[in-house]
Motif scaffolding. Structure first.
Motif, mmCIF file in Angstrom:
data_model
loop_
_atom_site.group_PDB
_atom_site.id
_atom_site.type_symbol
_atom_site.label_atom_id
_atom_site.label_comp_id
_atom_site.label_asym_id
_atom_site.label_seq_id
_atom_site.Cartn_x
_atom_site.Cartn_y
_atom_site.Cartn_z
ATOM 1 N N SER A 157 0.796 -1.104 -0.014
ATOM 2 C CA SER A 157 0.008 0.126 0.050
ATOM 3 C C SER A 157 0.870 1.301 0.005
ATOM 4 O O SER A 157 1.812 1.096 0.756
ATOM 5 C CB SER A 157 -0.864 -0.016 1.050
ATOM 6 O OG SER A 157 -0.169 0.225 2.324
ATOM 7 N N ARG A 158 0.399 2.383 -0.706
ATOM 8 C CA ARG A 158 1.229 3.578 -0.897
ATOM 9 C C ARG A 158 0.225 4.767 -0.745
ATOM 10 O O ARG A 158 -0.697 4.738 -1.754
ATOM 11 C CB ARG A 158 1.876 3.420 -1.839
ATOM 12 C CG ARG A 158 3.064 4.746 -2.197
ATOM 13 C CD ARG A 158 4.034 4.279 -3.264
ATOM 14 N NE ARG A 158 3.397 4.320 -4.472
ATOM 15 C CZ ARG A 158 3.397 5.309 -5.345
ATOM 16 N NH1 ARG A 158 3.869 6.600 -5.002
ATOM 17 N NH2 ARG A 158 2.844 5.060 -6.648
ATOM 18 N N TRP A 159 0.320 5.779 -0.014
ATOM 19 C CA TRP A 159 -0.490 7.042 0.039
ATOM 20 C C TRP A 159 0.015 7.857 -1.045
ATOM 21 O O TRP A 159 1.321 8.229 -0.863
ATOM 22 C CB TRP A 159 -0.437 7.846 1.311
ATOM 23 C CG TRP A 159 -1.364 6.891 2.356
ATOM 24 C CD1 TRP A 159 -0.623 5.910 3.313
ATOM 25 C CD2 TRP A 159 -2.552 6.845 2.626
ATOM 26 N NE1 TRP A 159 -1.777 5.513 3.995
ATOM 27 C CE2 TRP A 159 -3.022 5.949 3.808
ATOM 28 C CE3 TRP A 159 -3.638 7.330 2.098
ATOM 29 C CZ2 TRP A 159 -4.221 5.773 4.149
ATOM 30 C CZ3 TRP A 159 -5.073 7.412 2.412
ATOM 31 C CH2 TRP A 159 -5.193 6.132 3.732
ATOM 32 N N ILE A 160 -0.510 8.345 -1.847
ATOM 33 C CA ILE A 160 -0.197 9.250 -2.811
ATOM 34 C C ILE A 160 -0.849 10.489 -2.989
ATOM 35 O O ILE A 160 -1.997 10.822 -2.219
ATOM 36 C CB ILE A 160 -0.372 8.549 -4.274
ATOM 37 C CG1 ILE A 160 -1.720 8.044 -4.476
ATOM 38 C CG2 ILE A 160 0.679 7.370 -4.279
ATOM 39 C CD1 ILE A 160 -1.948 7.470 -5.964
ATOM 40 N N ASN A 161 -0.521 11.357 -3.811
ATOM 41 C CA ASN A 161 -1.333 12.842 -3.891
ATOM 42 C C ASN A 161 -1.550 13.307 -2.531
ATOM 43 O O ASN A 161 -2.772 13.550 -2.130
ATOM 44 C CB ASN A 161 -2.637 12.470 -4.596
ATOM 45 C CG ASN A 161 -2.401 12.235 -5.976
ATOM 46 O OD1 ASN A 161 -1.561 12.310 -6.713
ATOM 47 N ND2 ASN A 161 -3.456 11.336 -6.549
ATOM 48 N N GLU A 162 -0.400 13.819 -1.939
ATOM 49 C CA GLU A 162 -0.744 14.394 -0.578
ATOM 50 C C GLU A 162 -1.311 13.503 0.443
ATOM 51 O O GLU A 162 -2.063 14.177 1.279
ATOM 52 C CB GLU A 162 -0.892 15.755 -0.912
ATOM 53 C CG GLU A 162 0.126 16.559 -1.563
ATOM 54 C CD GLU A 162 -0.427 17.980 -1.675
ATOM 55 O OE1 GLU A 162 -1.363 18.544 -1.212
ATOM 56 O OE2 GLU A 162 0.380 18.923 -2.137
ATOM 57 N N GLY A 163 -1.415 12.233 0.104
ATOM 58 C CA GLY A 163 -1.997 11.392 1.285
ATOM 59 C C GLY A 163 -3.665 11.394 1.312
ATOM 60 O O GLY A 163 -4.450 10.819 1.975
ATOM 61 N N ARG A 164 -4.136 12.038 0.194
ATOM 62 C CA ARG A 164 -5.401 11.815 -0.287
ATOM 63 C C ARG A 164 -5.939 10.504 -0.773
ATOM 64 O O ARG A 164 -7.138 10.135 -0.881
ATOM 65 C CB ARG A 164 -5.971 13.048 -1.279
ATOM 66 C CG ARG A 164 -5.706 14.273 -0.624
ATOM 67 C CD ARG A 164 -6.511 15.498 -1.421
ATOM 68 N NE ARG A 164 -5.753 15.512 -2.945
ATOM 69 C CZ ARG A 164 -4.642 16.031 -3.157
ATOM 70 N NH1 ARG A 164 -4.135 16.985 -2.183
ATOM 71 N NH2 ARG A 164 -4.293 16.219 -4.267
ATOM 72 N N ASP A 165 -5.060 9.715 -1.698
ATOM 73 C CA ASP A 165 -5.527 8.680 -2.366
ATOM 74 C C ASP A 165 -4.578 7.654 -1.951
ATOM 75 O O ASP A 165 -3.533 7.835 -1.271
ATOM 76 C CB ASP A 165 -5.269 8.933 -3.989
ATOM 77 C CG ASP A 165 -6.080 10.346 -4.307
ATOM 78 O OD1 ASP A 165 -6.999 10.333 -3.660
ATOM 79 O OD2 ASP A 165 -5.608 10.767 -5.559
#
Length: 276
Positions: A135-143
């Motif tokens: 798992s990886r949070w992307i787009n400043e943690g939004r997605d």
């Protein structure tokens, strides 16, 4: 009372009186006092006891000062004004959790937009990562981006995290397409009283899933499901049991008809995901 408080109380009394449509003389008559006394009170030029404030409120049918009373509040709304603008809405936790579980149906990458970052989402993520999902949070943690492995390490499941969320029950539907035998811990989560898992087991049995509940876990085994020559009738019209049936049906051959299904928004969001 200080002059500032007297002025504020006087303003409240004047507003309530005008809303009632009374004159100062009418209020004075109801209180057994003079119009000039009411005028001094509204001007903030006369001390007012709590008893008098209570009497004024009763006469005007308006609570002038609230002392923690939990009864109805009186509101005056001036409408007729066109409103416009925009607000940011919070995303659905329930829909997100269902889609997190559904990501196990594929070995491809899943990207979920506007993820609700709350505890239940974190618990499901902990379970997913413990069995090998990246798992990886992307787009400043939004997605959130999820990539399941070709083979899940179900023996390494984070039991503590799984027991802290009832949503782990929705692993039954997708995992039956990934393993012939597996176990998940008893579901926990919110304290809403005893809730049976039997509707889940009854629905999923039609797809070939048999579950034995022993030793603090649901021990599942999968056999080829019977042809769907008749509809599946859910014994409980719940969101998670409907979602579990959808997750099982998504990779089951043929057409599955689910009766007594929940139409709630989180179920529909899962359907949109499965269609994609």
């Amino acid at each position: 009372m200080t002059g500032d408080y007297l002025t504020r109380i006087g303003t409240l009394i004047r507003t309530a009186r005008q809303h009632r449509g009374w004159s100062q003389a009418q209020l004075g008559e109801a209180l057994g006092t003079s119009q000039s006394a009411v005028n001094r009170i509204e001007q903030g030029k006369q001390n007012v006891s709590l008893e008098m404030i209570a009497r004024i409120g009763e006469a005007l049918d308006s609570e002038i000062v609230s002392l923690g009373y939990s009864g109805p509040m009186h509101l005056r709304v001036a409408g007729g004004t066109r409103l416009s603008g925009a607000i940011d809405v919070r995303s659905s936790k329930n829909a997100c959790v269902a889609i997190l579980c559904a990501s196990l149906l594929t070995t491809g990458r899943t990207t979920i937009r506007s993820v609700a970052r709350i505890e239940e989402v974190y618990r499901i993520l902990e379970v997913l990562t413990s069995i090998g999902v990246k798992s990886r949070w992307i787009n400043e943690g939004r997605d959130l981006e999820l990539t399941p492995p070709a083979e899940l390490d179900l023996a390494a499941m984070d039991v503590e995290a799984a027991r802290r969320t009832r949503s782990v029950l929705m692993f039954l539907g997708p995992l039956m397409h990934r393993a012939q035998h597996f176990a998940i811990p008893y579901a926990g989560g919110c304290d809403l009283g005893t809730r049976t898992v039997q509707p889940h087991l009854t629905a999923l049995r039609r797809f070939g899933l048999e579950v034995a509940t022993t030793g603090g876990a649901y021990h599942a085994s999968v056999e080829p499901g019977a042809p769907m020559d008749r509809p599946i009738v859910l014994t409980e019209r719940g969101d998670t049991v409907t979602e579990n049936a959808l997750l099982a049906a998504a990779r089951h051959d043929g057409v599955s008809v689910i009766r007594n299904a929940s139409p709630n928004y989180m179920v529909q969001d899962l359907c949109f995901f499965l269609e994609k």
